[in-house]
Every structure is written in structure tokens, then in C-alpha cells.
Scaffold this motif. Structure first.
Motif, PDB file in Angstrom:
ATOM      1  N   ILE A 242      42.942  31.055  48.904  1.00 40.02           N
ATOM      2  CA  ILE A 242      42.333  31.603  50.124  1.00 40.02           C
ATOM      3  C   ILE A 242      41.683  32.969  49.855  1.00 40.02           C
ATOM      4  O   ILE A 242      40.477  33.138  50.031  1.00 40.02           O
ATOM      5  CB  ILE A 242      43.377  31.750  51.251  1.00 40.02           C
ATOM      6  CG1 ILE A 242      44.062  30.407  51.532  1.00 40.02           C
ATOM      7  CG2 ILE A 242      42.705  32.305  52.507  1.00 40.02           C
ATOM      8  CD1 ILE A 242      43.138  29.333  52.053  1.00 40.02           C
ATOM      9  N   THR A 243      42.497  33.935  49.431  1.00 41.82           N
ATOM     10  CA  THR A 243      42.009  35.308  49.313  1.00 41.82           C
ATOM     11  C   THR A 243      40.930  35.460  48.246  1.00 41.82           C
ATOM     12  O   THR A 243      39.832  35.964  48.523  1.00 41.82           O
ATOM     13  CB  THR A 243      43.173  36.266  49.002  1.00 41.82           C
ATOM     14  OG1 THR A 243      44.186  36.128  49.993  1.00 41.82           O
ATOM     15  CG2 THR A 243      42.683  37.702  48.983  1.00 41.82           C
ATOM     16  N   LEU A 244      41.223  35.032  47.025  1.00 39.82           N
ATOM     17  CA  LEU A 244      40.276  35.237  45.923  1.00 39.82           C
ATOM     18  C   LEU A 244      38.937  34.530  46.142  1.00 39.82           C
ATOM     19  O   LEU A 244      37.881  35.145  45.963  1.00 39.82           O
ATOM     20  CB  LEU A 244      40.911  34.799  44.596  1.00 39.82           C
ATOM     21  CG  LEU A 244      40.122  35.156  43.331  1.00 39.82           C
ATOM     22  CD1 LEU A 244      39.883  36.656  43.261  1.00 39.82           C
ATOM     23  CD2 LEU A 244      40.864  34.686  42.089  1.00 39.82           C
ATOM     24  N   PRO A 245      38.923  33.238  46.569  1.00 42.69           N
ATOM     25  CA  PRO A 245      37.619  32.610  46.829  1.00 42.69           C
ATOM     26  C   PRO A 245      36.834  33.297  47.944  1.00 42.69           C
ATOM     27  O   PRO A 245      35.600  33.359  47.894  1.00 42.69           O
ATOM     28  CB  PRO A 245      37.991  31.173  47.227  1.00 42.69           C
ATOM     29  CG  PRO A 245      39.329  30.941  46.603  1.00 42.69           C
ATOM     30  CD  PRO A 245      40.028  32.253  46.666  1.00 42.69           C
ATOM     31  N   SER A 246      37.552  33.814  48.945  1.00 43.91           N
ATOM     32  CA  SER A 246      36.877  34.463  50.075  1.00 43.91           C
ATOM     33  C   SER A 246      36.217  35.782  49.678  1.00 43.91           C
ATOM     34  O   SER A 246      35.168  36.141  50.222  1.00 43.91           O
ATOM     35  CB  SER A 246      37.862  34.698  51.219  1.00 43.91           C
ATOM     36  OG  SER A 246      38.405  33.479  51.679  1.00 43.91           O
ATOM     37  N   VAL A 247      36.857  36.513  48.768  1.00 44.85           N
ATOM     38  CA  VAL A 247      36.330  37.831  48.383  1.00 44.85           C
ATOM     39  C   VAL A 247      35.591  37.791  47.048  1.00 44.85           C
ATOM     40  O   VAL A 247      35.224  38.846  46.519  1.00 44.85           O
ATOM     41  CB  VAL A 247      37.467  38.882  48.317  1.00 44.85           C
ATOM     42  CG1 VAL A 247      38.164  39.000  49.653  1.00 44.85           C
ATOM     43  CG2 VAL A 247      38.461  38.548  47.208  1.00 44.85           C
ATOM     44  N   GLN A 248      35.354  36.608  46.500  1.00 47.13           N
ATOM     45  CA  GLN A 248      34.732  36.494  45.183  1.00 47.13           C
ATOM     46  C   GLN A 248      33.370  37.199  45.092  1.00 47.13           C
ATOM     47  O   GLN A 248      33.122  37.916  44.115  1.00 47.13           O
ATOM     48  CB  GLN A 248      34.568  35.025  44.799  1.00 47.13           C
ATOM     49  CG  GLN A 248      34.023  34.830  43.388  1.00 47.13           C
ATOM     50  CD  GLN A 248      33.948  33.354  42.997  1.00 47.13           C
ATOM     51  OE1 GLN A 248      34.430  32.490  43.733  1.00 47.13           O
ATOM     52  NE2 GLN A 248      33.343  33.072  41.877  1.00 47.13           N
ATOM     53  N   PRO A 249      32.460  37.044  46.078  1.00 47.17           N
ATOM     54  CA  PRO A 249      31.189  37.783  45.984  1.00 47.17           C
ATOM     55  C   PRO A 249      31.395  39.295  45.925  1.00 47.17           C
ATOM     56  O   PRO A 249      30.683  39.994  45.194  1.00 47.17           O
ATOM     57  CB  PRO A 249      30.443  37.368  47.260  1.00 47.17           C
ATOM     58  CG  PRO A 249      31.052  36.059  47.648  1.00 47.17           C
ATOM     59  CD  PRO A 249      32.486  36.162  47.262  1.00 47.17           C
ATOM     60  N   THR A 250      32.366  39.790  46.693  1.00 51.53           N
ATOM     61  CA  THR A 250      32.641  41.224  46.680  1.00 51.53           C
ATOM     62  C   THR A 250      33.230  41.653  45.343  1.00 51.53           C
ATOM     63  O   THR A 250      32.915  42.737  44.832  1.00 51.53           O
ATOM     64  CB  THR A 250      33.616  41.587  47.821  1.00 51.53           C
ATOM     65  OG1 THR A 250      33.117  41.074  49.046  1.00 51.53           O
ATOM     66  CG2 THR A 250      33.787  43.091  47.936  1.00 51.53           C
ATOM     67  N   VAL A 251      34.086  40.822  44.767  1.00 54.76           N
ATOM     68  CA  VAL A 251      34.657  41.121  43.455  1.00 54.76           C
ATOM     69  C   VAL A 251      33.555  41.262  42.415  1.00 54.76           C
ATOM     70  O   VAL A 251      33.578  42.171  41.577  1.00 54.76           O
ATOM     71  CB  VAL A 251      35.660  40.028  43.032  1.00 54.76           C
ATOM     72  CG1 VAL A 251      36.069  40.205  41.569  1.00 54.76           C
ATOM     73  CG2 VAL A 251      36.899  40.060  43.917  1.00 54.76           C
ATOM     74  N   VAL A 252      32.573  40.376  42.470  1.00 57.67           N
ATOM     75  CA  VAL A 252      31.456  40.429  41.516  1.00 57.67           C
ATOM     76  C   VAL A 252      30.679  41.731  41.679  1.00 57.67           C
ATOM     77  O   VAL A 252      30.318  42.390  40.692  1.00 57.67           O
ATOM     78  CB  VAL A 252      30.524  39.214  41.712  1.00 57.67           C
ATOM     79  CG1 VAL A 252      29.263  39.364  40.865  1.00 57.67           C
ATOM     80  CG2 VAL A 252      31.247  37.933  41.342  1.00 57.67           C
ATOM     81  N   VAL A 253      30.425  42.119  42.924  1.00 60.79           N
ATOM     82  CA  VAL A 253      29.689  43.361  43.182  1.00 60.79           C
ATOM     83  C   VAL A 253      30.477  44.566  42.662  1.00 60.79           C
ATOM     84  O   VAL A 253      29.912  45.465  42.024  1.00 60.79           O
ATOM     85  CB  VAL A 253      29.410  43.518  44.687  1.00 60.79           C
ATOM     86  CG1 VAL A 253      28.837  44.907  44.987  1.00 60.79           C
ATOM     87  CG2 VAL A 253      28.443  42.448  45.163  1.00 60.79           C
ATOM     88  N   VAL A 254      31.777  44.583  42.915  1.00 60.96           N
ATOM     89  CA  VAL A 254      32.613  45.693  42.441  1.00 60.96           C
ATOM     90  C   VAL A 254      32.624  45.736  40.917  1.00 60.96           C
ATOM     91  O   VAL A 254      32.494  46.805  40.302  1.00 60.96           O
ATOM     92  CB  VAL A 254      34.043  45.566  42.997  1.00 60.96           C
ATOM     93  CG1 VAL A 254      34.968  46.595  42.344  1.00 60.96           C
ATOM     94  CG2 VAL A 254      34.046  45.748  44.508  1.00 60.96           C
ATOM     95  N   LEU A 255      32.780  44.586  40.278  1.00 61.17           N
ATOM     96  CA  LEU A 255      32.801  44.525  38.810  1.00 61.17           C
ATOM     97  C   LEU A 255      31.496  45.066  38.218  1.00 61.17           C
ATOM     98  O   LEU A 255      31.522  45.881  37.287  1.00 61.17           O
ATOM     99  CB  LEU A 255      33.014  43.088  38.343  1.00 61.17           C
ATOM    100  CG  LEU A 255      34.442  42.559  38.310  1.00 61.17           C
ATOM    101  CD1 LEU A 255      34.453  41.065  38.026  1.00 61.17           C
ATOM    102  CD2 LEU A 255      35.265  43.294  37.251  1.00 61.17           C
ATOM    103  N   THR A 256      30.376  44.612  38.746  1.00 62.52           N
ATOM    104  CA  THR A 256      29.094  45.037  38.193  1.00 62.52           C
ATOM    105  C   THR A 256      28.808  46.510  38.480  1.00 62.52           C
ATOM    106  O   THR A 256      28.249  47.215  37.630  1.00 62.52           O
ATOM    107  CB  THR A 256      27.954  44.174  38.751  1.00 62.52           C
ATOM    108  OG1 THR A 256      28.014  44.158  40.194  1.00 62.52           O
ATOM    109  CG2 THR A 256      28.058  42.754  38.242  1.00 62.52           C
TER     110      THR A 256
END
Length: 327
Positions: A242-256
Motif C-alpha cells: 500500500i504505502t510504497l506503491p502509493s508514494v513511489q513517484p515521490t520517492v523517485v523525485v526525492v532520490l533524483t
């Protein structure tokens, strides 16, 4: 004309002349824009108002960038054309290979560790009783400069010789002494010192990651979470499904975003080690070669390499944002 200034007063006069020229250009543009009106003049006015921004980008970004690329093909003095020799030096010289190795360490470790810490922390404190206070603690390092962070952590790693009644003032070495060990000059031990510097960057960026990811977590619809809990989903499955798939786009933005900042890291290295003891990275080496070693060609080549490395991350970040906005 603008390259003849050698003394401080002459440089100040050049700066004032440039400011006056810019003010005059802006005045002319605004005057011309004021003469147009109605629908026919809307496009003209729009282009006129965009012109100062385009000029500033051209003078402050495009020209210096092209000039740096041009300069990277010349020798240390910038007088003799040597082709790709400076780039060959970057990928063959032992010291420059160490710089590239350290940069890889920074880019591989920092974004992932900082993002992971921020994500886990955001999940743990979400909707807790002391959420605001807990978030303030980890976000606090973001409020200070990289130089200040470097000074703080330099004291944390400080070393005093193990002689007589000499007391350690560095937290890490004091802990080592309490545990029965001998103090270590941490910032000269390679490659350990590079990872000790990386810790400082993680300490700063974890707060940024936590803030952004916490907002993304709070945006997850409550009905999805409640449905998962009613189905008996445990904490790990909740995070993974639930949590990780939902925030995945944000995780990518934070990583980059953290990755771009890490590629350009300079202050921490310069403050804590000056790039000595095999801790230099591309941004610091570019500065050292240009201003300390007076090797303009190699410094320019390093700057170009840094620019080339940042571009793909920026493009990927923009595309990720567009995909997330479209979905």
C-alpha cells in the motif's frame, strides 16, 4: 573591453557599468512594451517581458557554459589547444580516478540511505502523539548551511593524541576510548573518511526526504488504509503493498533531487578535509584545479563532466514529475 580589469576598483566599475547597462535595457523594454496595447500587441508585450529573462539566461548560463566547454580543450594556461587530453587525464590519472571513485560512492550511497531513513521515519512518526516534535528534530539539520554542518561534524570526528591526560573532544573518539580502544584520526583514514563525510550529507538530507515523503504518505486515501486493515494486512505488507506503491513517484523525485545535490557537493568536503586524504569529489576538484593549481583546462573539463552527469538526472526527474501529474 570587459577582460582588462585587473584591480579591485576596476572590477567594481565594471560591475556598476554592467548593472547600469542592464537597467537601461530594462527601461527601454518597458518603454516599448508600454507603447503597445490591445490584442495585436499582446504577443509583442509578452515577448518583450520574456526578453530580459532570456538575456540573463544567455549571459549568466549559456555563454559561461559554452565558454567552459571551449576552455576544456586547452592547456592549463588556456593558451594552447590540446583536444581531449584533459578528459583523458580525468579517466587515466590516479588522483582523478580517486575523485571519480569518491563521487560514485557519494551518489550511490547518499540518495538511497537518506531517502530510506526519511521514508522509515515518516512512517514511524505518522499520526503519532509527538509527530510535530519528532519531525522537527530530523528536519533541524536542513536549517543550517553545509559549511556549518561540516564544522559541527568535524568536531564530532576530532582527534587528540593518546598521550597522558589528553582528553578527547571529538564524540566518536571519546566513545572509542570509553570502549577501551585508542583514538583514531578518522578524517585521514581512507576510504573510511569518505563515508564519514557522506554521513554528514545523509544527516542533512534525511530531513528533506522525510518532509516530502510524509506529505505523500498523508495523501494516501484513508479508505484504502482502512480496507487493508480490515483484511488483516500486517505492518510489513501494508508498507510493501500500500504505502510504497502509493508514494513511489515521490520517492523517485526525492532520490533524483538528493542525487543532483550530492553530485554537486562541495561545502562539506572543502570544510572538513579540503579534499585531502583522498576525499576529493568532482565539484571540489574542479575548484582546486581552477583556483589552487591554476589548471584552467582540467578545471573546465571537470566542470563539463559534472554538467554532463547532472543532465540525465534532471531530465529523468522532469519526466517523472510529468508522469505523476498526468496520472
Amino acid at each position: 573591453m570587459f577582460n582588462t580589469a585587473s584591480t579591485t576598483p576596476e572590477k567594481i566599475l565594471q560591475m556598476l557599468a554592467a548593472l547600469l547597462l542592464f537597467a537601461a535595457v530594462m527601461g527601454v523594454i518597458l518603454f516599448i512594451a508600454g507603447r503597445f496595447g490591445g490584442k495585436r500587441g499582446d504577443k509583442v508585450v509578452a515577448y518583450l517581458y520574456l526578453l530580459p529573462a532570456v538575456l540573463m539566461l544567455a549571459v549568466g548560463l549559456v555563454y559561461p557554459g559554452l565558454r567552459t566547454i571551449y576552455q576544456s580543450f586547452f592547456d592549463a594556461a588556456g593558451s594552447s589547444f590540446i583536444g581531449f587530453d584533459n578528459y583523458g587525464t580525468i579517466f587515466s590519472d590516479k588522483d582523478q580516478l580517486t575523485v571519480l571513485r569518491n563521487t560514485v560512492f557519494w551518489v550511490v550511497v547518499t540518495p538511497f540511505v537518506a531517502t530510506a531513513i526519511g521514508l522509515v521515519y515518516a512512517i514511524l512518526v505518522d499520526k503519532s502523539r509527538f509527530e510535530s516534535f519528532a519531525k522537527a528534530l530530523i528536519f533541524l539539520p536542513m536549517s543550517i548551511s553545509f559549511v556549518a554542518a561540516g564544522v559541527i561534524w568535524k568536531f564530532v570526528y576530532e582527534y587528540r593524541p593518546d598521550q597522558g591526560n589528553v582528553k578527547q573532544i571529538g564524540l566518536v573518539n571519546q566513545l572509542i576510548v570509553w570502549l577501551g580502544g585508542k583514538p583514531v584520526q578518522l578524517l585521514i583514514e581512507t576510504p573510511l573518511n569518505t563515508f564519514l563525510l557522506i554521513i554528514v550529507m545523509i544527516w542533512i538530507q534525511a530531513g528533506f526526504a522525510m518532509t516530502i515523503l510524509s506529505a505523500a504518505i498523508k495523501a494516501i486515501p484513508d479508505d484504502i488504509i482502512e480496507a487493508a486493515r480490515l483484511d488483516g494486512v500486517n505492518a510489513w505488507s501494508m508498507f510493501r503493498k500500500i504505502t510504497l506503491p502509493s508514494v513511489q513517484p515521490t520517492v523517485v523525485v526525492v532520490l533524483t533531487t538528493i542525487g543532483i545535490g550530492t553530485l554537486k557537493v562541495f561545502d562539506i568536503v572543502r570544510t572538513m578535509t579540503g579534499g585531502n586524504f583522498e576525499t576529493s569529489v568532482i565539484a571540489n576538484e574542479f575548484y582546486r584545479q581552477t583556483f589552487n593549481a591554476d589548471n584552467q583546462g582540467l578545471g573546465a573539463a571537470l566542470a563539463v563532466l559534472l554538467f554532463v552527469l547532472v543532465i540525465p538526472i534532471v531530465i529523468y526527474n522532469v519526466r517523472s514529475l510529468r508522469r505523476s501529474e498526468a496520472s
